[in-house]
Design an enzyme around this catalytic site. Structure first.
Site, PDB file in Angstrom:
ATOM      1  N   ASP A   1       0.824  -1.206   0.000  1.00 56.49           N
ATOM      2  CA  ASP A   1       0.000   0.000   0.000  1.00 56.49           C
ATOM      3  C   ASP A   1       0.855   1.250   0.000  1.00 56.49           C
ATOM      4  O   ASP A   1       0.350   2.361   0.109  1.00 56.49           O
ATOM      5  CB  ASP A   1      -0.948   0.005   1.219  1.00 56.49           C
ATOM      6  CG  ASP A   1      -0.183   0.002   2.542  1.00 56.49           C
ATOM      7  OD1 ASP A   1       1.045  -0.247   2.532  1.00 56.49           O
ATOM      8  OD2 ASP A   1      -0.812   0.247   3.582  1.00 56.49           O
TER       9      ASP A   1
ATOM     10  N   ILE B   1       2.680   2.087   2.326  1.00 60.00           N
ATOM     11  CA  ILE B   1       2.810   2.549   3.712  1.00 60.00           C
ATOM     12  C   ILE B   1       3.383   1.463   4.606  1.00 60.00           C
ATOM     13  O   ILE B   1       4.310   1.690   5.363  1.00 60.00           O
ATOM     14  CB  ILE B   1       1.422   2.979   4.251  1.00 60.00           C
ATOM     15  CG1 ILE B   1       0.893   4.151   3.413  1.00 60.00           C
ATOM     16  CG2 ILE B   1       1.480   3.342   5.722  1.00 60.00           C
ATOM     17  CD1 ILE B   1      -0.581   4.410   3.596  1.00 60.00           C
TER      18      ILE B   1
ATOM     19  N   ASP C   1      -4.534  -7.012   3.664  1.00 58.80           N
ATOM     20  CA  ASP C   1      -4.585  -6.996   5.132  1.00 58.80           C
ATOM     21  C   ASP C   1      -5.473  -5.837   5.586  1.00 58.80           C
ATOM     22  O   ASP C   1      -5.216  -5.175   6.590  1.00 58.80           O
ATOM     23  CB  ASP C   1      -3.187  -6.869   5.737  1.00 58.80           C
ATOM     24  CG  ASP C   1      -3.135  -7.330   7.197  1.00 58.80           C
ATOM     25  OD1 ASP C   1      -2.171  -6.966   7.901  1.00 58.80           O
ATOM     26  OD2 ASP C   1      -4.070  -8.032   7.639  1.00 58.80           O
TER      27      ASP C   1
ATOM     28  N   LEU D   1      -0.925   4.234  12.879  1.00 56.17           N
ATOM     29  CA  LEU D   1      -1.717   3.536  11.860  1.00 56.17           C
ATOM     30  C   LEU D   1      -2.548   2.472  12.541  1.00 56.17           C
ATOM     31  O   LEU D   1      -2.062   1.764  13.424  1.00 56.17           O
ATOM     32  CB  LEU D   1      -0.794   2.836  10.855  1.00 56.17           C
ATOM     33  CG  LEU D   1       0.027   3.712   9.917  1.00 56.17           C
ATOM     34  CD1 LEU D   1       1.050   2.862   9.178  1.00 56.17           C
ATOM     35  CD2 LEU D   1      -0.891   4.398   8.907  1.00 56.17           C
TER      36      LEU D   1
END
Lengths: 241, 404
Positions: free
Chosen positions: B258, B260, B283, B317
């Site tokens: 992603d 990230i 995920d 996150l």
């Protein structure tokens, strides 16, 4: 037959044919194939079925029932040949025969020595043809089929129009035999000298064994030739008829 | 049965994008030559794909929830959660997935697992291939966001697995830490049942990983995340990617691309080291698909800013909210791989890891007609399951023209 020639012509023809509006499943285009090699199953990548599917049929909307191929795997080959001749008659005869030639001047698989009035039958392929086809079978001569079902010379002579494609230097001598020498069953393409409507399409290299006079004559007819096609292409053509 | 011919497209076949038509009958991809020469039938419908790329439907083997639902925490709303997520995934080209349940109690497993039935996809949503149970047999040190109080050891190996999970019928994949005592017994037991075992959430060494592989563990869970950091004298299980003791062509690993959770350089290292084993996973967590702004999920307040989901009031996150097609695009951009490689990482590779390539993950004759129509820059134009259109992006109508 030089498959690469047929390939490039079919590509152009397919482009034109597929570009035509109105060619749909109701179109009355019917295709019959010239030959089929004995013993090769339909789904073999080198079978004529595979070849025709990949180079023509999958690009056009043709109804499968309008497609006829000789079946090289059936048990009674002679009956298959008779069936094919009957199918041609039932379709009203061949409107246009289109094909190439071998370096030995054979048309379809009418090898040198074929009767010029022959019909669809089983033929044993000669060494030259087997050699030429080895490249499609991993260059293993033992894998190359040795017999084929083919339309006869007589069968093709019955067509309304005959279109023969001849390109490359290795076909030059055959082209010479085809149009500058006599009708001879050792060069079966020469039979078309006696057909009322034959066109032979060739490139510069294929004319290398012709008399300069012959080539000049046909080249000077270019203005006539170019009317045969909508979009004149930059290759030489030799017309016979 | 009526045959549909998808024309004017480039299909992913034999590791290439080729200009070929796709032929579908009765939910399966068929061989057109057989239809043409043997059955002598024309197609009943034709679809102009307008030059789209046609790829096998994407398979997500690790997804915790989405669109406000969580498979682990919404234990009283399992059917609803599966239904909503399955439907929402269609817009992202996912045609099959493994709803993932993180470390939980035996009670939760008994409630949730029987409801995560394997089911085929269709107009209502992507198909469920089985559940992915991530935990509770993981390393306490590498728990990530898992609840530490429910992490447990494998006291009796596979016996413990059965005791904790209950019925294994709906389970397709299990993640566990290979360094745990009796892990290999658990791996063998699960593998014998046809369940794919994945090593992850692990503080183990490369040897722990290799032992587990030899017992049958063929997958790795979100490479780099929640595992021993790679060190040049102690590579941890990450080192398995270049192990000379293992048949690497059998090893697959998930990676969250992603932009990230995995640094692009790390993604490139994995890709260059073992490209054929790379499987894209999202995920994704519950806030996925909800759009920017504040959301209240379970007992958490979450803020979505762009591509990040943060716990409100912090910079932490709370999980990935990427979509599978987003993963593919990120992967292509970061790893500079080909379109084919990126598409296979979302389809062929996960299907191979799960052992289901006969039906899923390819466009071979005989496989299920689950596929995605994509633009050149890999945006989803339409999604098909069993040959039926189940999603079309706004403005992307693909008409099934009846053949005259």
């Amino acid at each position: 037959m030089d498959l690469r020639v047929l390939e490039s012509v079919q590509r152009r023809w397919t482009k034109r044919v597929t570009g035509m509006s109105g060619l749909n499943y109701r179109a009355r285009l019917r295709v019959l194939n010239q030959y089929s090699v004995q013993g090769l199953p339909r789904d073999h990548p080198e079978s004529y079925h595979s070849y025709m599917w990949n180079h023509l049929f999958k690009h056009i909307d043709i109804h499968p029932e309008n497609v006829n191929l000789l079946d090289g795997t059936c048990s009674d080959l002679e009956a298959e040949c008779a069936r094919y001749e009957a199918k041609i008659a039932e379709a009203g005869g061949i409107e246009l025969f289109m094909g190439g030639i071998g370096p030995d001047g054979h048309v379809a698989f009418n090898e040198p020595g074929s009767s010029l009035v022959s019909r669809t039958r089983v033929k044993t392929l000669n060494q030259d043809t087997i050699q030429a086809n080895a490249r499609f079978f991993d260059n293993d001569i033992s894998k190359v089929p040795t017999r084929a079902l083919t339309v006869g010379v007589g069968t093709v002579m019955d067509a309304n129009e005959v279109l023969i494609l001849i390109t490359g230097q290795h076909k030059a001598y055959a082209l010479h035999q085809a149009i500058e020498e006599g009708v001879n069953h050792m060069w079966t393409v020469s039979a078309f000298q006696q057909h009322p409507k034959t066109i032979m399409v060739c490139d510069e290299d294929a004319t290398l064994e012709l008399k300069v006079k012959t080539v000049k004559y046909f080249k000077e007819l270019w203005s006539v030739h170019s009317k045969q096609i909508d979009d004149p292409v930059a290759f030489e053509s030799t017309r016979h008829g | 049965m009526p045959v549909t011919q998808f024309k004017n497209c480039r299909i992913l076949r034999d590791h290439e994008l080729v200009r070929e038509d796709l032929w579908v009958e009765n939910g399966r991809i068929i061989n057109p030559e057989e239809l043409f020469y043997v059955q002598k039938r024309p197609p009943a419908f034709q679809v102009d794909c307008r030059g789209s790329i046609v790829a096998p439907g994407f398979i997500d083997v690790q997804i915790n929830g989405g669109f406000g639902y969580d498979f682990s925490f919404d234990e009283d709303k399992t059917e609803e959660a599966v239904s909503v997520v399955a439907r929402g995934l269609l817009a992202h080209g996912v045609t099959s997935f493994l709803p993932t349940v993180i470390t939980s109690t035996p009670e939760t497993y008994r409630k949730v697992l029987p409801r995560l039935n394997k089911r085929p996809g269709g107009e209502d949503g992507a198909g469920v291939l089985g559940a992915h149970l991530e935990g509770p047999f993981i390393s306490r040190e590498k728990k990530g966001a898992h609840p530490v109080q429910h992490i447990r050891p494998l006291e009796k190996g596979f016996e413990t697995v059965k005791e904790v999970y209950g019925c294994l019928d709906n389970v397709a994949m299990v993640t566990l830490a290979p360094e745990l005592e009796n892990a290999c017994d658990a791996v063998e037991g699960l593998t014998e049942r046809g369940i794919v075992v994945s090593t992850g959430h692990s503080a183990g060494s490369i040897m722990d990983g290799e032992r587990a592989f030899k017992s049958g563990a063929r997958f790795m869970t979100h490479l780099f995340n929640a595992m021993t950091k790679f060190h040049h004298r102690d590579p941890g299980i990450i080192g398995m990617l270049t192990s000379k003791r293992l048949p690497l062509h059998e090893l697959y690993y998930g990676i969250i691309s992603d932009g990230i959770h995995t640094h692009p350089a790390a993604l490139r290292i994995a890709y260059k080291t073992h490209p054929n084993g790379l499987c894209l996973v999202t995920d994704a967590v519950a806030p996925m698909g909800l759009g920017s702004g504040r959301h209240h999920i379970g007992d958490m307040d979450v803020v979505i800013e762009g591509e990040r989901a943060l716990i409100e009031g912090t910079d932490t996150l709370c999980g990935s909210i990427v979509t599978m097609d987003g993963c593919i695009r990120h992967f292509m951009h970061s790893a500079r791989c080909t379109t084919v490689e990126a598409l296979e990482a979302a389809s062929l590779h996960p299907a191979t890891a799960l052992g289901i390539t006969a039906q899923k993950g390819t466009l071979e004759y005989g496989s299920d007609a689950d596929f995605v129509m994509l633009s050149d820059d890999v945006f989803v134009r339409a999604t098909y399951i069993a040959g039926r259109q189940v999603f079309a992006a706004p403005g992307q109508a693909f008409i099934h023209e009846p053949v005259q």
